[in-house]
Scaffold this active site. Structure first.
Site, short mmCIF file in Angstrom:
data_model
loop_
_atom_site.label_atom_id
_atom_site.label_comp_id
_atom_site.label_asym_id
_atom_site.label_seq_id
_atom_site.Cartn_x
_atom_site.Cartn_y
_atom_site.Cartn_z
N ARG A 1 0.81 -1.22 0.00
CA ARG A 1 0.00 0.00 0.00
C ARG A 1 0.84 1.27 0.00
O ARG A 1 0.33 2.35 -0.29
CB ARG A 1 -0.92 0.01 1.23
CG ARG A 1 -2.04 -1.02 1.15
CD ARG A 1 -3.04 -0.78 2.25
NE ARG A 1 -4.22 -1.61 2.11
CZ ARG A 1 -5.35 -1.44 2.79
NH1 ARG A 1 -5.45 -0.43 3.65
NH2 ARG A 1 -6.37 -2.25 2.61
N ASP B 1 -3.62 -2.27 -3.39
CA ASP B 1 -4.40 -2.76 -2.26
C ASP B 1 -4.63 -4.26 -2.47
O ASP B 1 -5.25 -4.65 -3.47
CB ASP B 1 -5.73 -2.00 -2.19
CG ASP B 1 -6.61 -2.46 -1.03
OD1 ASP B 1 -6.31 -3.50 -0.40
OD2 ASP B 1 -7.61 -1.77 -0.74
N LYS C 1 1.78 -19.04 7.75
CA LYS C 1 1.00 -19.37 8.94
C LYS C 1 0.71 -18.11 9.73
O LYS C 1 1.39 -17.09 9.53
CB LYS C 1 1.76 -20.40 9.78
CG LYS C 1 3.15 -19.92 10.26
CD LYS C 1 3.10 -19.13 11.55
CE LYS C 1 4.42 -18.65 12.03
NZ LYS C 1 4.39 -17.74 13.18
N HIS D 1 8.18 -22.84 7.14
CA HIS D 1 9.60 -22.97 6.85
C HIS D 1 10.30 -23.97 7.77
O HIS D 1 11.39 -24.44 7.45
CB HIS D 1 10.28 -21.59 6.92
CG HIS D 1 10.50 -21.08 8.31
ND1 HIS D 1 9.54 -20.40 9.02
CD2 HIS D 1 11.58 -21.14 9.14
CE1 HIS D 1 10.00 -20.07 10.21
NE2 HIS D 1 11.24 -20.51 10.31
N GLU E 1 13.34 -18.98 23.20
CA GLU E 1 14.27 -17.99 22.69
C GLU E 1 14.42 -16.82 23.64
O GLU E 1 13.49 -16.47 24.39
CB GLU E 1 13.82 -17.50 21.31
CG GLU E 1 12.41 -16.99 21.24
CD GLU E 1 11.96 -16.70 19.81
OE1 GLU E 1 12.82 -16.68 18.91
OE2 GLU E 1 10.75 -16.48 19.61
N ASP F 1 1.11 -18.67 17.34
CA ASP F 1 2.30 -18.29 16.58
C ASP F 1 3.24 -19.47 16.35
O ASP F 1 3.87 -19.56 15.30
CB ASP F 1 3.03 -17.18 17.31
CG ASP F 1 4.25 -16.68 16.54
OD1 ASP F 1 4.11 -16.36 15.35
OD2 ASP F 1 5.35 -16.62 17.13
N HIS G 1 4.21 -24.64 13.63
CA HIS G 1 5.58 -25.14 13.60
C HIS G 1 5.76 -26.40 14.45
O HIS G 1 6.27 -27.43 13.97
CB HIS G 1 6.54 -24.07 14.13
CG HIS G 1 6.62 -22.84 13.28
ND1 HIS G 1 6.54 -22.86 11.91
CD2 HIS G 1 6.80 -21.54 13.62
CE1 HIS G 1 6.66 -21.63 11.44
NE2 HIS G 1 6.81 -20.82 12.46
N LYS H 1 9.17 -16.77 24.82
CA LYS H 1 9.99 -15.62 24.45
C LYS H 1 10.63 -15.00 25.70
O LYS H 1 10.15 -15.18 26.82
CB LYS H 1 9.14 -14.56 23.74
CG LYS H 1 8.81 -14.88 22.29
CD LYS H 1 8.13 -13.70 21.64
CE LYS H 1 8.01 -13.90 20.13
NZ LYS H 1 9.32 -13.97 19.47
#
Length: 456
Positions: A43, A84, A134, A164, A202, A221, A226, A326
């Site tokens: 955009r 768009d 995803k 991935h 992580e 997430d 994954h 996290k």
């Protein structure tokens, strides 16, 4: 092979950090034809030259230095258009040209339905493919609706729901290690394996991703896609081949075998938490609820753990622990296969034997096998570790995924029914968490996170 790639959402982090470096690696390796077309759209109102400068800057940060010439060629070749992604007229103009195109939706998942509907109305060239990141949908109903919408645009074979993780070298080594080695496959069952941990922990905190992450959380997430995908490769029955039908049929068998969780199961077998203020290495980290762009009232979790069991002949009695978090004190990204202890240890050994653990390192990649041997003293047991490092991959994970998309190889893509089953597995967790049956606990940034769940 398709020689036209259209990236929607082209000024975002996904394109700059992963897709452009992947295309650079493909060009450096000779996988892209000289007439390959790259059309990028977003955009933002900017010139093609502005976009090329941005692309060049991203490649400076994320592409291999030795591929600089190939990166320059990719940046120079990129054609930018303001568009768009939910406007059929804009997409029709973007897709104009000869031959099929691969359309990559590097967009927030909430825009997927509107974009797919716009692609339907714009009319894709025959033979085109659609690539989606995803998470696929927001829940089971959303995944079903999105699958129906995609079916109006292209056949299932032309839909690439990419993850991935499936292209990572060590994830592939999970299959190779267990299926190509006689010493492992006879032991790959509940009689010998007590627990499998699939971990992605992580030290990275939110890092400016609130726009996406605060609406998703750790469960959606990481676990829903994954980690469940890795579970499928660990637990699947040997496929007849590595072709797309055989491989994906066996993966969905695993998802269908996951024992449904009751509310009581969710309370006992799951944990949700989010990080508070703390210190990671030499930096102070604010509490998640105080990060820019976060709505504290949403109760978004940054740590999720789910313990699953499979109702199958091979795996009855083995637990599968999926955990992600996290802002933790250390990075731990691995699959840990924990074997049962030996049934009997002869008298005379000075210590007990520790159970064997086979670890597949996801990042960094590698394999270790923890065994027990004789230590310095006679009959004194001591740990022995065997370590292996895979040969460096010729392509990054996103490079392999893009190459599969362009060649039409869907083996590492997620099939529509597989995406739906993944949501089915976690819907009881999402429902119980939304009713606060499992409290949202806290942990300091830089710590080991909350205590693990019992899993029984």
């Amino acid at each position: 092979m398709i020689n036209r790639l259209v990236i929607l959402g082209a000024t975002g982090d996904l394109n700059g950090r992963y897709l452009l470096p992947a295309l650079t690696a493909l060009r450096a390796a000779g996988h892209l034809a000289d007439h390959f077309e790259l059309r990028c759209a977003d955009r933002q109102d900017q010139t093609a030259e502005d976009f090329r400068r941005w692309a060049s800057d991203q490649l400076d940060l994320h592409a291999a230095r030795e591929q600089r010439e190939a990166g320059d060629a990719i940046a120079e070749r990129a054609e930018y258009r303001q568009a768009d992604a939910t406007d059929p007229a804009d997409l029709a103009a973007l897709l104009a040209g000869d031959g099929p195109a691969a359309v990559y939706l590097a967009l927030p998942p909430g825009i997927f339905p509107g974009t797919v509907a716009a692609l339907r109305d714009a009319g894709l060239p025959p033979g085109s493919r659609i690539v989606l990141e995803k998470p696929f949908g927001e829940d089971l109903d959303g995944a079903v609706a999105l699958n129906r919408l995609l079916a109006q645009v292209v056949p299932e074979q032309a839909v690439f729901r990419v993850d991935h993780f499936l292209a990572m070298t060590t994830v592939q080594n999970v299959l190779g290690s267990r299926l190509a080695n006689r010493v492992l496959e006879p032991l790959w069952n509940s009689a010998h394996i007590a627990e499998v941990e699939i971990i992605w922990e992580e030290s990275l905190a939110l890092e400016g991703r609130a726009g996406y992450y605060d609406g998703a959380g750790a469960l959606k997430d990481m676990v829903q896609n994954h980690l469940l995908q890795v579970l499928c490769l660990v637990a699947m029955e040997p496929p007849l081949s590595l072709g797309e039908r055989d491989l994906r049929d066996r993966k969905i068998d695993v998802l269908r075998s996951v024992r449904p969780l009751t509310d009581d199961d969710v309370v006992r077998r799951t944990c949700r938490a989010r990080y508070g203020a703390g210190r990671i290495a030499d930096r102070d980290v604010p509490a998640y609820a105080e990060e820019d762009g976060v709505d504290p009232g949403r109760g978004t979790e940054t740590f999720a753990e789910v313990v699953l069991e499979l109702d199958s002949w091979r795996w009855s009695g083995t637990t599968f622990r999926l955990r992600t978090g996290k802002a933790l004190g250390r990075d731990r990204k691995e699959v840990a296969v924990r074997f049962r202890p030996v049934p009997h240890l002869p008298a005379g050994f000075g210590t007990e034997a520790e159970p064997n653990v086979l670890r597949f390192g996801l990042e960094p990649e590698g394999m270790t096998l923890a065994l027990t041997g004789i230590g310095a003293g006679s009959h004194v047991l001591a740990p022995v570790t065997l370590t292996a490092r895979p040969a460096p991959s010729d392509l990054p994970a996103y490079g392999r995924l893009l190459l599969d998309v362009l060649h039409g190889n869907a083996a590492l893509s997620i099939r529509g029914d597989e995406a739906e089953e993944s949501w089915r597995v976690l819907e009881p967790v999402m429902s119980a968490w939304s009713r606060d049956l499992v409290p949202l606990v806290g942990y300091p940034a830089g710590s080991d996170g909350p205590a693990v769940v019992r899993g029984s």
